[in-house]
Design an enzyme around this catalytic site. Structure first.
Site, PDB file in Angstrom:
ATOM      1  N   THR A  42       1.018  -0.907   0.024  1.00 19.94           N
ATOM      2  CA  THR A  42      -0.472  -0.191   0.164  1.00 19.94           C
ATOM      3  C   THR A  42       1.060   1.287   0.228  1.00 19.94           C
ATOM      4  O   THR A  42       0.291   2.294  -0.803  1.00 19.94           O
ATOM      5  CB  THR A  42      -0.905   0.355   0.768  1.00 19.94           C
ATOM      6  OG1 THR A  42      -2.374  -1.087   1.500  1.00 19.94           O
ATOM      7  CG2 THR A  42      -1.709   1.280   1.267  1.00 19.94           C
ATOM      8  N   LYS A  51       0.740   9.786  -3.311  1.00 20.30           N
ATOM      9  CA  LYS A  51       0.152  10.802  -2.899  1.00 20.30           C
ATOM     10  C   LYS A  51       1.083  12.178  -1.794  1.00 20.30           C
ATOM     11  O   LYS A  51       0.557  12.336  -2.919  1.00 20.30           O
ATOM     12  CB  LYS A  51      -0.418   9.849  -1.595  1.00 20.30           C
ATOM     13  CG  LYS A  51      -0.846  10.635  -0.491  1.00 20.30           C
ATOM     14  CD  LYS A  51      -0.663  11.846   0.538  1.00 20.30           C
ATOM     15  CE  LYS A  51       0.051  10.955   1.767  1.00 20.30           C
ATOM     16  NZ  LYS A  51      -0.443  10.390   2.258  1.00 20.30           N
ATOM     17  N   GLY A 261     -11.964   4.682   5.515  1.00 24.01           N
ATOM     18  CA  GLY A 261     -11.561   3.656   6.097  1.00 24.01           C
ATOM     19  C   GLY A 261     -10.854   2.837   5.299  1.00 24.01           C
ATOM     20  O   GLY A 261     -11.423   2.541   4.059  1.00 24.01           O
ATOM     21  N   HIS A 434      16.718  31.728  13.819  1.00 24.66           N
ATOM     22  CA  HIS A 434      16.412  32.947  13.304  1.00 24.66           C
ATOM     23  C   HIS A 434      16.324  33.012  12.058  1.00 24.66           C
ATOM     24  O   HIS A 434      18.153  32.480  11.767  1.00 24.66           O
ATOM     25  CB  HIS A 434      16.217  33.759  14.576  1.00 24.66           C
ATOM     26  CG  HIS A 434      15.749  34.488  13.808  1.00 24.66           C
ATOM     27  ND1 HIS A 434      14.163  34.557  14.951  1.00 24.66           N
ATOM     28  CD2 HIS A 434      15.767  35.919  13.642  1.00 24.66           C
ATOM     29  CE1 HIS A 434      13.543  35.808  14.465  1.00 24.66           C
ATOM     30  NE2 HIS A 434      14.968  36.945  13.497  1.00 24.66           N
TER      31      HIS A 434
HETATM   32  P1  NDP Z   1      -9.971   7.379   8.672  1.00 25.65           P
HETATM   33  O1  NDP Z   1      -9.791   5.881   9.174  1.00 25.65           O
HETATM   34  O2  NDP Z   1      -8.964   8.428   9.042  1.00 25.65           O
HETATM   35  O3  NDP Z   1     -11.259   8.129   8.487  1.00 25.65           O
HETATM   36  C1  NDP Z   1     -11.626   7.477   7.698  1.00 25.65           C
HETATM   37  C2  NDP Z   1     -13.905   8.576   7.478  1.00 25.65           C
HETATM   38  O4  NDP Z   1     -14.860   8.140   7.284  1.00 25.65           O
HETATM   39  C3  NDP Z   1     -13.650   8.918   9.395  1.00 25.65           C
HETATM   40  O5  NDP Z   1     -13.818  10.519   8.903  1.00 25.65           O
HETATM   41  C4  NDP Z   1     -15.248   8.355   9.377  1.00 25.65           C
HETATM   42  O6  NDP Z   1     -15.730   9.404  10.352  1.00 25.65           O
HETATM   43  C5  NDP Z   1     -15.643   8.140   7.942  1.00 25.65           C
HETATM   44  N1  NDP Z   1     -16.420   7.078   7.497  1.00 25.65           N
HETATM   45  C6  NDP Z   1     -16.732   6.041   8.266  1.00 25.65           C
HETATM   46  N2  NDP Z   1     -17.219   5.081   7.775  1.00 25.65           N
HETATM   47  C7  NDP Z   1     -18.378   5.749   7.618  1.00 25.65           C
HETATM   48  C8  NDP Z   1     -19.556   6.309   6.505  1.00 25.65           C
HETATM   49  N3  NDP Z   1     -19.987   5.150   6.395  1.00 25.65           N
HETATM   50  N4  NDP Z   1     -20.127   7.126   6.410  1.00 25.65           N
HETATM   51  C9  NDP Z   1     -19.314   8.162   6.023  1.00 25.65           C
HETATM   52  N5  NDP Z   1     -18.346   8.218   6.476  1.00 25.65           N
HETATM   53  C10 NDP Z   1     -17.556   7.422   6.844  1.00 25.65           C
HETATM   54  O7  NDP Z   1     -10.110   6.592   7.082  1.00 25.65           O
HETATM   55  P2  NDP Z   1      -9.379   7.126   5.737  1.00 25.65           P
HETATM   56  O8  NDP Z   1      -9.583   5.652   5.110  1.00 25.65           O
HETATM   57  O9  NDP Z   1      -8.969   7.982   5.806  1.00 25.65           O
HETATM   58  O10 NDP Z   1      -7.505   5.960   6.070  1.00 25.65           O
HETATM   59  C11 NDP Z   1      -7.226   4.732   6.141  1.00 25.65           C
HETATM   60  C12 NDP Z   1      -6.074   4.306   7.593  1.00 25.65           C
HETATM   61  O11 NDP Z   1      -4.798   4.737   6.328  1.00 25.65           O
HETATM   62  C13 NDP Z   1      -6.108   5.504   8.832  1.00 25.65           C
HETATM   63  O12 NDP Z   1      -5.897   5.860   9.586  1.00 25.65           O
HETATM   64  C14 NDP Z   1      -4.166   5.626   8.525  1.00 25.65           C
HETATM   65  O13 NDP Z   1      -3.690   5.280   9.772  1.00 25.65           O
HETATM   66  C15 NDP Z   1      -4.038   5.162   7.230  1.00 25.65           C
HETATM   67  N6  NDP Z   1      -3.219   6.990   6.601  1.00 25.65           N
HETATM   68  C16 NDP Z   1      -2.164   7.442   7.417  1.00 25.65           C
HETATM   69  C17 NDP Z   1      -2.311   8.468   6.527  1.00 25.65           C
HETATM   70  C18 NDP Z   1      -0.627   9.371   6.500  1.00 25.65           C
HETATM   71  O14 NDP Z   1       0.307   8.232   7.781  1.00 25.65           O
HETATM   72  N7  NDP Z   1      -0.567  11.154   6.231  1.00 25.65           N
HETATM   73  C19 NDP Z   1      -2.468   9.109   5.628  1.00 25.65           C
HETATM   74  C20 NDP Z   1      -3.391   7.851   4.318  1.00 25.65           C
HETATM   75  C21 NDP Z   1      -3.775   7.597   5.459  1.00 25.65           C
HETATM   76  P3  NDP Z   1     -16.020   9.199  11.916  1.00 25.65           P
HETATM   77  O15 NDP Z   1     -14.899  10.063  11.671  1.00 25.65           O
HETATM   78  O16 NDP Z   1     -16.973  10.289  11.981  1.00 25.65           O
HETATM   79  O17 NDP Z   1     -15.987   8.033  11.852  1.00 25.65           O
END
Ligand code: NDP
Length: 458
Positions: A42, A51, A261, A434
């Protein structure tokens, strides 16, 4: 005759699997690594690396605008999306070869195919059965899309990284890492961006000041954040997509992306059949030695759904190799893991949030927000926010949070200090460099009064 074909068979050539295999082989183990897709997993193929290359590409839009304030006239700058994607793909091809070569150099057998575990010491791949003393599952995770009418029209970050054209408008569902990062990329490159979240703010789990500050900066750049909204359906009409929300309102866009997620890739690996314990989120359950309930089967990385970050997977892979192939028992420390969100502007944090800190400690909060020097000439109304959370009793720094240009580069260094148990007095006695933005971290002197309304003004 050795009892097994290999000392170690790893399934999955992502960050965790590659590190574990390479290190184990370098310590003399006979290792096979099975991968059904591309080497790098990934992070290298569908995540961090592509990305970040797109984030770099997107930054130029702002650089060109800012250059004007420094006497540059940048006429007619235009972006070619296909050229960026082609350059990115070329780099991924190069990286994949580097990964493969590093593994071959230490004698790892690379096997292309899908590995299925058929007994505690046996993996089936390409209709052949191979045996190993230890089996390591490092198969990562995959984006999850909730069931919604019109699901077939949705793309995830996997496809967003390879679109043949940049959409003129995009709706991104989710408020996590991936959603805010892609919102920043598409916005900077000129797309109309709508981010739809079911909560009232982006980046759940992050410090509230960070969440509010970043959301404001994103909105200033023109990203529309639609809060407390759930998508009811997506319909294709005249080559565009009409998205209906639970409140009855709707938006018509060129592309719909979900970043809601990721879920561990545990299906179809033979784990359930063998009785390998899974968590309620379908992740492989492991102990602090990365061992499952079956003595010879281990797992590292996102498939275990602990802290889903590349450097964590790499270090879990390293700890596994050290412990079992170098007689150096190693257990990973999950405290003070720094992380970054490559949003625009970026976020970076190490340690705990104010909300978490207040549950356990009497805290002092130091906070600063300011316009960086560069923008005095560029004229850009972009600010930086920094926050330090301190345990009042011991003076130990519990958390450092930053939103603003170079935040990940700055916070990485501060993470070393937090790991050493740094106190606020030690921050104060450190001389600044600085003129930088980073020096603000060592010059914040006055804590916010408890009833401070300061944060409302940032
Ligand atoms: P995240 O878990 O970070 O975020 C998921 C988002 O989707 C949340 O805002 C959540 O809302 C929302 N969500 C979940 N289910 C639903 C639904 N059924 N309907 C609407 N909204 C929903 O997942 P990502 O996909 O963004 O990333 C996955 C993982 O990848 C991260 O946890 C991270 O560990 C990793 N990652 C790390 C990065 C980095 O280090 N820079 C970059 C990209 C990914 P709510 O908050 O309300 O639950």
């Amino acid at each position: 005759m050795p009892k097994y074909d290999y000392d170690l068979i790893t399934i999955g050539a992502g960050s965790g699997g590659v590190r574990a295999s390479r290190l184990s082989a370098s310590y003399g183990a006979k290792v096979a690594l099975i991968e059904e897709s591309r080497y790098g997993g990934t992070c290298v193929m569908r995540g961090c690396v592509p990305k970040k290359l797109l984030v770099y590409g997107a930054h130029f839009a702002q650089h060109f605008e800012d250059a004007l304030g420094f006497g540059w006239l940048v006429d007619g700058a235009r972006h070619n999306w296909s050229a960026l994607i082609a350059a990115k793909n070329k780099e991924l091809d190069r990286l994949e070869k580097v990964y493969q070569q590093m593994l071959l150099d230490v004698g790892v057998d690379l096997i292309n195919g899908r590995g299925v575990i058929v007994s505690p010491h046996t993996v089936e791949v390409n209709d052949k059965r191979l045996t190993a003393k230890k089996i390591l599952v490092a198969v990562g995770g995959w984006p999850v899309i909730p069931d919604v009418p019109g699901r077939e029209h949705i793309i995830t970050s996997n496809e967003a990284l390879d679109l043949s054209e940049r959409p003129q408008s995009i709706l991104i569902v989710g408020g996590g890492f991936i959603a805010v990062e892609f919102a920043g990329i598409f916005n900077a490159l000129g797309s109309e961006v709508h981010e739809v979240i079911r909560a009232d703010q982006i980046l759940r789990g992050f410090d509230d000041d960070v969440r509010n500050f970043l959301a404001k900066e994103m909105e200033k750049k023109g990203i529309s954040i639609h809060r407390n909204r759930i998508v009811r359906s997506i319909k294709k009409t005249n080559g565009r997509y009409s998205v209906l929300f639970d409140h009855g309102d709707q938006l018509v866009v060129d592309c719909v992306m979900y970043a809601t997620g990721r879920s561990p890739n545990t299906d179809g690996l033979g784990l359930k059949e063998l009785g390998v314990a899974l968590t309620n989120k379908n992740a492989v359950a492991v102990d602090c030695d990365n061992r499952t309930n079956i003595e010879s089967i281990f797992a590292v990385g996102d498939v275990t759904d602990r802290v889903n970050l590349t450097p964590v997977a790499i270090n879990e892979g390293r700890a596994f190799a050290e412990s079992f192939f170098n007689k150096n028992p190693t257990v990973l420390d999950y405290d003070n893991i720094p992380s970054a969100v490559f949003s625009q502007p970026p976020v970076s944090v190490v340690g705990i949030t104010e909300f978490e800190a207040r549950k356990k400690y009497d805290v002092e909060i130091f906070m600063s927000h300011f316009r960086p020097m560069k923008h005095t000439l560029s004229g850009r109304a972009e600010y930086i926010m920094m926050k330090i959370i301190v345990d009042k009793k011991t003076d130990v720094v519990l958390g450092v949070h930053m939103v603003g240009e170079d935040a990940p580069e700055i916070v990485q260094g501060l993470a070393v200090a937090l790991n050493c148990g740094v106190t606020k007095a030690q921050f104060n006695s450190t001389i600044g460099i600085h003129p930088t933005a980073a020096e603000e971290f060592v010059t914040m002197r006055d804590p916010l009064p408890d009833s401070s309304s300061d944060r409302e003004n940032i």
